[in-house]
Write a protein that holds these residues in place. Structure first.
Motif: not given
Lengths: 339, 364
Positions: A172-173, A208-209, A213-215, A276-277
């Protein structure tokens, strides 16, 4: 800060529970004349008790008490009206003096405020969107990967797994530096003559994040079900005169429902508790329910821990309820048995 | 058959009782210290609990060489973490570096030990202005380690107006070009200052005014950051940012276009002191370390590594013009005059702060 002390009777209850547990183990050993499965399961039972059941009970305990440990429903009232505790914190005389000056509760910013509920609804909406997008993107991907005639399928599977070798925070960063104003994507857009776009610090970036991440949690349960599906069923459907679309619609899709259900759960659960995301990609301007709970627990004011526990409890109950609903759709747990 | 079951149950109960006796904390017994290293927590050691990257590690090596006292190093990232840790593991820490308002709270809650200043002769090096600070009025519990201000870091290529007032953060010209601090006290504090109130106010109408001001500003804010701000400013991601002076110095070293100003309305001045928890097991070693850190050459070494403002007058003399000519690290006395210390706000009033900050964060 009050130190949380387990009451004396708590030790007796725990001791009695442990004794009962050990007695049960002993009886099993005796009955089965040796070590059998239930005994091997006991470490896991203990593990789950220590790290799942007891923490959940603690959350429940905190949400129904004030910092001094007395029973109260204020934390839930504060969920309904986020200014409830603030109003209570004000000295009544001080409040009276303000009201005498002609200031209303609205003027003081202390009228009923539904921040917690708004945020919860907003988080549910974001999680719903995220799940829908993941399903739309993930199903075709899983279908392609499970296709026997598609030689690159196994490679794609590995490519989906590789990013998960890296911690999601790092990813994510990294995404932050890709999306920022002087970031890589904007530099490329600038070179192509499209001009710089606002890609970071907005709702779209957070979504988008989340999807990114979860896809995989959507793709893999569906892929598993499709991969194990008997290929002959589709062939039979074709033989009997179905075209490709009808084969998919009448055979493949119904058979893949357990995977879809599992995928929806696996995506929706982390999505609705995301935090956080949203802070990294939303620039601290987008607040989800997870961020709200985090903020409560990071506060120095102890009062907030109890409120945070109440919010967590409400969230857990919501998730449990949605799990119960989904379980009806996949009673055999074919899609990985997550539900 | 039944007898055997009973025997098993009895054995199990005895086992449980044994386990409980073993596990139950005895009254008055101390919880074992949690240390990340194998070295014992008592004897010729001192357990230091500090912010990440807030000390030239070489200093500890020098201390170990000179005194033979081993320094166990433990780190925290927020004052809140630190407070919880010091509470739940009594005796684990001998020297802690909290922020000023936390010291006030720790003194009030009897968490700190009085320092024996006979063991800290180098305390005489500390600037007289920083002795007897608001948070420790008789200077019994703390020794300043570093200090600094909160101000505006700006990019001279992107900002044409003079940066001398917090008002520039509400200037439409810089919409979507401003970083604010994602921190309740700091952000509410600078807004209160801009409106002419105290940063430590507990008056609801004043807090409400600041909240409205921040909600009005929110659409113009690019992001609320804490640790990310300095690197983003170096990268030229925004024109203006509210920062701690230490972060400003870090950023200005990496990007020449950046400058720092403390607005005329005044701001926050903060001190990070060193304190000894009341439960410390190696109090004398901690005092030796404090004394060592106050030695001019060591304070200079630390200051040049961390590059925050030093409270050590003797060390400043050693550093000379590099230090004194730098207005960010060494602001003029009239700037300091306009600044305020943060005071600890009791839990009930903090609830109001939290509620208002929640309204800012939730504003669309």
């Amino acid at each position: 800060m009050t130190d949380f002390q387990v009451p004396v009777w708590g030790y007796w209850v725990m001791g009695a529970g442990l004794a009962a547990f050990l007695t049960l183990v002993g009886m099993y050993v005796k009955k089965n004349r040796g070590f059998k499965r239930p005994l091997f399961a006991s470490p896991y039972v203990l593990w789950l008790a220590l790290f799942t059941v007891i923490p959940c009970l603690l959350v429940a305990y905190f949400s129904f008490t004030d910092p001094a440990g007395n029973f109260t429903l204020d934390n839930f009232k504060n969920f309904w009206d986020s200014n409830y505790n603030a109003r209570k914190a004000i000295d009544p005389k001080e409040l009276e003096s303000y009201l005498a000056m002609g200031l209303s509760l609205e003027d003081l910013g202390l009228a009923r405020n539904a921040i917690n509920i708004d945020t919860l609804v907003f988080s549910l909406w974001m999680a719903f969107l995220c799940t829908a997008i993941c399903l739309l993107l993930g199903y075709p991907a899983a279908h392609i990967m499970a296709d026997r005639e598609f030689k690159l399928g196994p490679t794609l599977v590995i490519l989906f797994i590789v990013p998960m070798w890296m911690n999601f925070l790092l990813r994510t960063i990294a995404m932050m530096s890709l999306l920022e104003d002087n970031g890589l994507i904007n530099n490329v857009l600038e070179m192509m003559g499209v001009g710089r776009q606002k890609l970071l610090n907005n709702l779209a970036a957070v979504q988008l994040g989340m999807v990114y991440n979860f896809l995989p949690f959507m793709v893999f349960p569906i892929y598993n079900v499709l991969n194990k599906m008997d290929y002959k069923l589709s062939e039979a459907a074709m033989d009997l005169g179905c075209d490709k679309w009808h084969t998919f619609y009448k055979v493949t899709l119904p058979l893949s429902v357990p995977g879809v259900v599992s995928g929806i759960t696996m995506v929706f659960m982390p999505a609705v508790t995301t935090f956080y995301i949203s802070r990294l990609l939303g620039g601290g301007k987008v607040q989800l329910f997870g961020d709200l709970i985090e903020a409560k627990f990071l506060s120095t004011s102890l009062n907030e821990w109890n409120v945070g526990s109440a919010l967590s409890l409400i969230m857990m109950i919501l998730i449990l309820a949605s799990l119960g609903l989904l379980r009806k759709a996949d009673p055999e747990g074919e899609g990985g048995g997550i539900v | 058959m039944k007898k055997k079951g009973l025997i098993i149950a009895l054995v199990a109960l005895i086992a449980v009782a044994a386990i409980l006796i073993f596990v139950l904390p005895k009254k008055g017994a101390e919880t074992p210290a949690t240390s990340t290293e194998q070295v014992p927590a008592t004897g010729k050691v001192v357990n230091v609990y500090n912010w990440y990257d807030y000390m030239d590690e070489e200093v500890f090596d020098l201390f170990e060489q000179e005194t033979g006292i081993h320094v166990n190093r433990m780190y925290f990232t927020t004052n809140e973490d630190m407070m919880v840790q010091v509470r739940v593991s009594p005796g684990a820490y001998d020297l802690v570096f909290p922020s000023d308002y936390c010291v006030e709270r720790m003194i009030r809650e009897n968490m700190l030990a009085e320092i024996n200043f006979d063991n800290v002769p180098n305390f005489s090096n500390i600037s007289k202005d920083l002795v007897n600070p608001d948070y420790d009025p008789e200077n019994k519990y703390s020794v300043p380690f570093m200090w600094g201000t909160v101000g505006i870091l700006y990019n001279t290529k992107l900002v044409s107006d003079p940066v001398d007032s917090w008002g520039i953060l509400w200037n439409e010209k810089y919409a979507d070009n401003i970083f604010m601090l994602d921190s309740i006290r700091d952000t509410m504090g600078v807004t209160l200052k801009y409106l002419g109130y105290s940063m430590n106010t507990r008056e609801v109408p004043e807090l409400k005014a600041a909240t409205d001001k921040l909600i009005e500003q929110k659409p113009m804010v690019k992001a609320y950051y804490v640790d990310e701000t300095k690197d983003k400013m170096v990268a030229g991601e925004a024109a203006l940012a509210v920062v701690y002076s230490g972060d400003a110095l870090y950023a200005m070293e990496k990007n020449e276009d950046l400058a720092y100003a403390v607005p005329k309305e005044g701001s926050n001045v903060w001190i990070d002191p060193m304190v000894i928890p009341a439960t410390a097991k190696n109090k004398e070693n901690a005092e030796k370390l404090i004394n060592f850190l106050c030695r001019p050459d060591i304070a200079k070494k630390n200051c040049e590594y961390i590059w925050y403002s030093s409270p050590n007058a003797a060390a400043i003399e050693l550093m000379g013009e590099d230090y004194t000519e730098n207005t960010t690290i060494n602001p003029s006395p009239d700037v300091i005059q306009r600044c305020e210390f943060f005071h600890d706000i009791p839990d009930d009033k903090l609830t109001i702060y939290n509620s208002f900050w929640g309204q800012v964060k939730n504003a669309k």
